[in-house]
Write an enzyme that holds these catalytic residues in place. Structure first.
Site, PDB file in Angstrom:
ATOM      1  N   HIS A 117     -45.799  31.189  96.734  1.00 33.74           N
ATOM      2  CA  HIS A 117     -45.469  29.770  96.553  1.00 33.74           C
ATOM      3  C   HIS A 117     -44.305  29.594  95.585  1.00 33.74           C
ATOM      4  O   HIS A 117     -43.910  30.536  94.918  1.00 33.74           O
ATOM      5  CB  HIS A 117     -46.682  29.010  96.009  1.00 33.74           C
ATOM      6  N   LYS A 134     -40.241  25.984  89.339  1.00 34.82           N
ATOM      7  CA  LYS A 134     -39.583  25.215  90.389  1.00 34.82           C
ATOM      8  C   LYS A 134     -38.067  25.304  90.253  1.00 34.82           C
ATOM      9  O   LYS A 134     -37.527  25.169  89.169  1.00 34.82           O
ATOM     10  CB  LYS A 134     -39.981  23.741  90.288  1.00 34.82           C
ATOM     11  N   ASP A 162     -50.739  20.867 102.110  1.00 33.71           N
ATOM     12  CA  ASP A 162     -50.517  21.832 101.036  1.00 33.71           C
ATOM     13  C   ASP A 162     -51.308  21.478  99.776  1.00 33.71           C
ATOM     14  O   ASP A 162     -51.371  20.314  99.392  1.00 33.71           O
ATOM     15  CB  ASP A 162     -49.011  21.857 100.729  1.00 33.71           C
ATOM     16  N   HIS A 163     -51.882  22.486  99.178  1.00 23.84           N
ATOM     17  CA  HIS A 163     -52.596  22.321  97.904  1.00 23.84           C
ATOM     18  C   HIS A 163     -53.654  21.224  97.945  1.00 23.84           C
ATOM     19  O   HIS A 163     -53.651  20.320  97.117  1.00 23.84           O
ATOM     20  CB  HIS A 163     -51.598  22.077  96.757  1.00 23.84           C
ATOM     21  N   GLU A 223     -55.248  28.830 104.373  1.00 25.31           N
ATOM     22  CA  GLU A 223     -54.725  29.679 103.299  1.00 25.31           C
ATOM     23  C   GLU A 223     -55.465  29.327 102.013  1.00 25.31           C
ATOM     24  O   GLU A 223     -55.779  28.170 101.760  1.00 25.31           O
ATOM     25  CB  GLU A 223     -53.225  29.419 103.116  1.00 25.31           C
TER      26      GLU A 223
HETATM   27 ZN    ZN Z   1     -48.717  26.748  95.175  1.00 22.75          ZN
END
Ligand code: ZN
Length: 485
Positions: free
Chosen positions: A333, A301, A158-159, A259
């Site tokens: 996200h 978050k 991820d990221h 992605e």
């Molecule tokens: Zn993100």
């Protein structure tokens, strides 16, 4: 259904029936034995030979649930190995910082068409928790094996921002790569800025976008100025994605879900920008499964969506239309706890979405500990407070230390209430790395989590189910894992 015969297991072993499966002459089952988890195997097949462990006197083998044995299971039992999920499914990313929640995550998705991406960690999370992608995938794979989940699952690096990071994630088994374009945005493009392009190339690009009937149909507006700006901002990200595909993903020689994430950027992604990125990737033959724009409002978050829901719905609908045109998924996200936004996402995107949640199962763990381990929770809270300013450098949150509940004055029985406060949720969400950085707190935390594993799993399943329900899935459909294979 025949009750399995466990007579071959040593006395005292507690098998998990859901994990039991056979592969060409080998039978394997996950069990607890002598206070440890283990894989038991018997038979004469290749899987039996490939698993390493100790021979049992009554026949069979006891094998530690380590990395090598996970690879052996994955090679012979494909359901336990992560795989690319492609574009044609709605999927749900479930980061698990602790490596303890895979079964609870699967339980929450049972009966829905959502495909799980279980191993989903950013480099930031790996660093904070001193983990590797290989270790993260191990934890998820054993969760899948134990749950007997046969519906397929993914593992997301991820990221990631560099080709080296992508190569490392792929080497360790990731089946999905989320390329974070935020650092590339606005960097000098390899072929120069729009204004520096040869006259014909500029004219061709302009004609291409101005004369694009699909763009018109989608209500998008391109003119020279807009195109020049989009090119200068997004071309470097498109070029990076192309290199990621050619120089890291293709050499891996297997299917990978790519992605493109634009969400961690300062500005909201326009629908034109989304279209531009998708069109350029498509034109260059870069296969990708999804794009994560930065939507209007705030996806902070661990708290609900902040902003106007009607505005979000319009924004999502337009992004979803772009995604539908190219056939890719709209990726959302920071999806934890965005309960008010979920029905909007489901309405706008149909089943063409990927949603990521990450710190949410960690917060469930924090809640369980606040309820059941008050003394430990007080130590965690103090440590989190001490490192809040430092942790804030790695995460975008709005928590204000001045608004945090004072837990000194709270009796043990009310400690759980601290997490009703968004400020406290964000505090605990982002400081996990510090809690696990030093002894004896880290060791005490791990022991407490082991003691509270059942409570943790129950809490995680319930919490993720609330997300799934907000997407409109009641869990009375056919079991996804029983539908396949
Ligand atoms: Zn993100």
């Amino acid at each position: 259904m025949r009750t399995p015969d466990w007579g071959w297991l040593p006395i005292g072993a507690v098998p998990e029936a859901a994990s039991c499966c056979k592969d060409e002459g080998t039978e394997v089952v996950f069990a607890r034995f002598g206070g440890e988890d283990a894989v038991f195997a018997r038979g004469d097949g290749a899987l039996y030979r490939d698993l390493s462990g100790l021979r049992l006197s009554g026949g069979g083998k006891i094998c530690p649930p380590n990395h090598e044995n996970r690879l052996a299971l994955g090679a012979h039992l494909p359901h336990t190995a992560p795989r690319a999920l492609g574009r044609a499914c709605a999927s749900f990313g479930l980061g698990d910082r602790l490596g303890l929640c895979a079964r609870a995550h699967l339980e929450a998705l049972r009966g829905t068409p959502l495909k799980p991406v279980l191993a989903q960690q950013s480099l930031r999370e790996l660093t904070f928790m001193r983990r590797s992608y290989a270790g993260v995938i191990d934890a998820a794979a054993y969760g899948v094996f134990r749950a007997g989940w046969r519906g397929g699952w993914g593992a997301d690096g991820d990221h990631l921002k560099t080709l080296d990071a992508i190569r490392a994630a792929l080497e360790q088994g990731c089946t999905m790569i989320t390329l974070d374009g935020s650092d590339a945005l606005g960097e000098p493009a390899p072929g120069g800025a729009f204004a520096d392009l040869p006259e014909e190339r500029r004219a061709a690009l302009l004609a291409d976008y101005l004369g694009d009937p699909a763009a018109v149909r989608l209500g998008l507006r391109f003119d020279l100025e807009i195109l020049a700006r989009l090119f200068d901002l997004y071309e470097p990200c498109v070029a990076l994605a192309e290199r990621a595909h050619r120089e890291a993903i293709l050499p891996a020689g297997r299917e990978v879900d790519l992605e493109i994430s634009l969400d961690e950027t300062a500005e909201v992604t326009t629908h034109e920008a989304h279209y531009f990125v998708a069109r350029e990737l498509t034109r260059r033959g870069v296969p990708y499964v999804g794009v994560a724009p930065r939507f209007v409002g705030e996806f902070h978050k661990a708290v609900d969506y902040i902003g106007s829901l009607p505005e979000l719905e319009r924004d999502l609908a337009a992004h979803a239309a772009v995604a539908a045109h190219f056939g890719h998924k709209l990726s959302v996200h920071s999806g934890s706890d965005k309960f008010s936004a979920y029905p909007v996402i489901a309405r706008a995107a149909g089943e063409r979405y990927h949603i990521k949640t990450s710190g949410t199962s960690w917060l469930c763990a924090v809640e369980v500990l606040a309820r059941t381990e008050p003394a430990l929770y007080r130590r965690m809270y103090a440590c989190a407070l001490a490192h809040f300013a430092e942790a804030k450098r790695a995460y975008v949150v709005h928590a204000d230390p001045a608004r945090l509940p004072d837990i000194e004055t709270l009796p043990d029985a009310r400690l759980g209430e601290t997490l009703f406060s968004d400020d406290a949720r964000q505090l605990m969400h982002i400081t996990y790395g510090f809690l696990f950085a030093g002894e004896p707190l880290a060791k005490d935390l791990r022991r407490a989590l082991e003691r509270r594993q059942n409570e943790l799993e129950t809490a995680v399943t319930r919490h993720i189910r609330a997300h799934v329900a907000a997407l409109g899935y009641a869990q009375n459909g056919p079991r996804q894992d029983e539908q396949e294979e």
